[in-house]
Scaffold this motif. Structure first.
Motif, short mmCIF file in Angstrom:
data_model
loop_
_atom_site.label_atom_id
_atom_site.label_comp_id
_atom_site.label_asym_id
_atom_site.label_seq_id
_atom_site.Cartn_x
_atom_site.Cartn_y
_atom_site.Cartn_z
N ASP A 180 -5.03 -5.16 7.27
CA ASP A 180 -6.36 -5.42 6.79
C ASP A 180 -7.46 -4.91 7.96
O ASP A 180 -7.69 -5.55 8.76
N PRO A 181 -8.16 -3.72 7.39
CA PRO A 181 -9.16 -3.16 8.30
C PRO A 181 -10.37 -4.09 8.29
O PRO A 181 -11.10 -4.07 9.30
N GLY A 182 -10.63 -4.68 7.30
CA GLY A 182 -11.78 -5.66 7.36
C GLY A 182 -11.78 -6.71 8.43
O GLY A 182 -12.88 -7.13 8.64
N GLU A 200 8.09 -6.26 9.69
CA GLU A 200 8.19 -5.27 10.64
C GLU A 200 7.03 -4.23 10.44
O GLU A 200 7.18 -3.09 10.34
N GLU A 201 5.69 -4.98 10.53
CA GLU A 201 4.62 -3.95 10.46
C GLU A 201 3.97 -3.74 12.09
O GLU A 201 4.43 -4.28 13.02
N ILE A 202 3.37 -2.69 12.18
CA ILE A 202 2.55 -2.20 13.22
C ILE A 202 1.12 -2.12 12.86
O ILE A 202 0.77 -1.26 12.03
N LYS A 203 0.15 -2.68 13.56
CA LYS A 203 -1.13 -2.89 13.24
C LYS A 203 -1.71 -1.71 13.11
O LYS A 203 -1.73 -0.66 13.62
N GLY A 204 -2.22 -1.66 11.66
CA GLY A 204 -3.20 -0.17 11.29
C GLY A 204 -2.17 1.05 11.29
O GLY A 204 -2.87 1.95 11.04
N GLU A 205 -1.09 0.85 11.21
CA GLU A 205 -0.36 2.19 11.59
C GLU A 205 0.73 2.36 10.54
O GLU A 205 0.97 3.55 10.07
N GLY A 206 1.69 1.40 10.14
CA GLY A 206 2.55 1.53 9.16
C GLY A 206 3.63 0.34 9.50
O GLY A 206 3.32 -0.89 10.23
N THR A 207 5.03 0.72 9.10
CA THR A 207 6.11 -0.26 8.97
C THR A 207 7.20 0.21 9.69
O THR A 207 7.27 1.61 9.76
N ARG A 208 8.18 -0.54 10.00
CA ARG A 208 9.58 -0.01 10.47
C ARG A 208 10.62 -0.52 9.48
O ARG A 208 11.78 -0.25 9.76
N TYR A 209 10.22 -0.84 8.34
CA TYR A 209 11.36 -1.27 7.25
C TYR A 209 12.22 0.01 6.83
O TYR A 209 13.11 -0.43 6.18
#
Length: 300
Positions: free
Chosen positions: A27-29, A100-109
């Motif tokens: 959520d960038p907001g 498995e999220e990385i803030k504002g970048e993506g995931t490791r799924y």
């Protein structure tokens, strides 16, 4: 299967995410805000909620404790495990639940070795506490195809990740061809499901009106209002009647929501409505047995 006026048409597993506020890595907001987990508060919230579930659903519910990038073991150790044992004694179930999220970048799924390591660690921690996890759930509805082999290897054969119609590749949440009711996941779940060989993994999706994957379309209690939840429920009952096929789904609530009185009251009122409107609470095992029975009856 024809329905009489008093038949149960929708079978529902109440699913409760064991979590904390705030967690918003997409959520960038909110500047991808992820607050530190508050495990002591979660212990209190979970104990209160499972006590209520024992009376509201006769102990039929599944807990999905958070494990992920920003809280790897906090919900899989210490007193939290004792709370889960208390839940199981009431009739509740446990699921592995990975974020498995990385803030504002993506995931490791999509990383096989990583997913196998973290999945097996959560499974082992629960099993060492005397609890057998019966299912898996991916954070933000994520389910990469690699999970098919991993779950079958680990003999965890039910999934609760699906939001029918969702298509969010950045989150590995692609459910464009998924069934609106419980069904076995095909080998290629991101292609049309019809005619495919199936895995042994039963997908139990969140209840949906079939009109989209927005909050207004699904049984996500906190992100709706009671009148809309009743509308979605009515759509499930109508679908079961129209197709002459019982629907098997889950609904979603979170332990952190216990601290918001209007959300907790909304959940109570929704659960109170279910058995009055052609619904029945079931466990994961009961949902699987019902699905298999209905398939046999339909082909007899």
């Amino acid at each position: 299967m024809a329905f009489g006026p008093d038949d149960n048409r929708v079978y529902i597993v109440p699913l409760i995410d064991v979590n904390w506020l705030v967690y918003a890595p997409f959520d960038p907001g909110r500047n991808f805000r992820v607050d530190p987990p508050n495990v002591p508060q979660s212990i209190l919230d979970t104990r209160q909620l499972i006590g209520e579930m024992q009376s509201m659903t006769d102990g039929k519910f599944i807990l999905t404790p958070h494990s992920g990038t920003y809280c790897r073991t906090g919900y899989y150790e210490g007193e939290m495990l004792e709370v889960y044992r208390e839940a199981v004694k009431m009739g509740g179930e446990l699921s592995v639940h990975l974020h498995e999220e990385i803030k504002g970048e993506g995931t490791r799924y999509d990383e096989p070795e990583h997913m196998a390591e973290v999945f097996r660690d959560c499974q082992r921690r629960l099993e060492d506490a005397g609890i057998i996890p019966v299912a898996y759930r991916g954070g933000h509805n994520a389910y990469h195809p690699l999970m098919n082999a991993l779950m079958e290897e680990q003999e965890v054969l039910v999934d609760y990740s699906c939001c029918p119609g969702m298509n969010k590749p950045d989150r590995e949440a692609i459910w464009t061809y998924a069934s609106l009711s419980a069904d076995y996941i095909p080998e290629k779940l991101r292609e049309p499901w019809g005619g495919q060989a199936r895995t042994r993994i039963l997908e139990i999706p969140i209840g949906s009106d079939g009109e989209g994957a927005a909050y207004k379309n699904i049984l996500h209690v906190e992100m709706s209002e009671l009148d809309n939840l009743e509308r979605v429920w009515a759509a499930l009952v109508a679908r079961a009647e129209r197709e002459e096929r019982s629907q098997i789904v889950h609904c979603l609530f979170h332990t952190a929501s216990v601290g918001v009185p209007e959300w907790l009251e909304r959940y109570r009122r929704f659960l109170d409505m279910v058995p009055k409107r052609h619904g029945q609470f079931v466990t994961t095992a009961e949902a699987r047995a019902l699905h298999d029975r209905f398939v046999l009856e339909a082909t007899a």
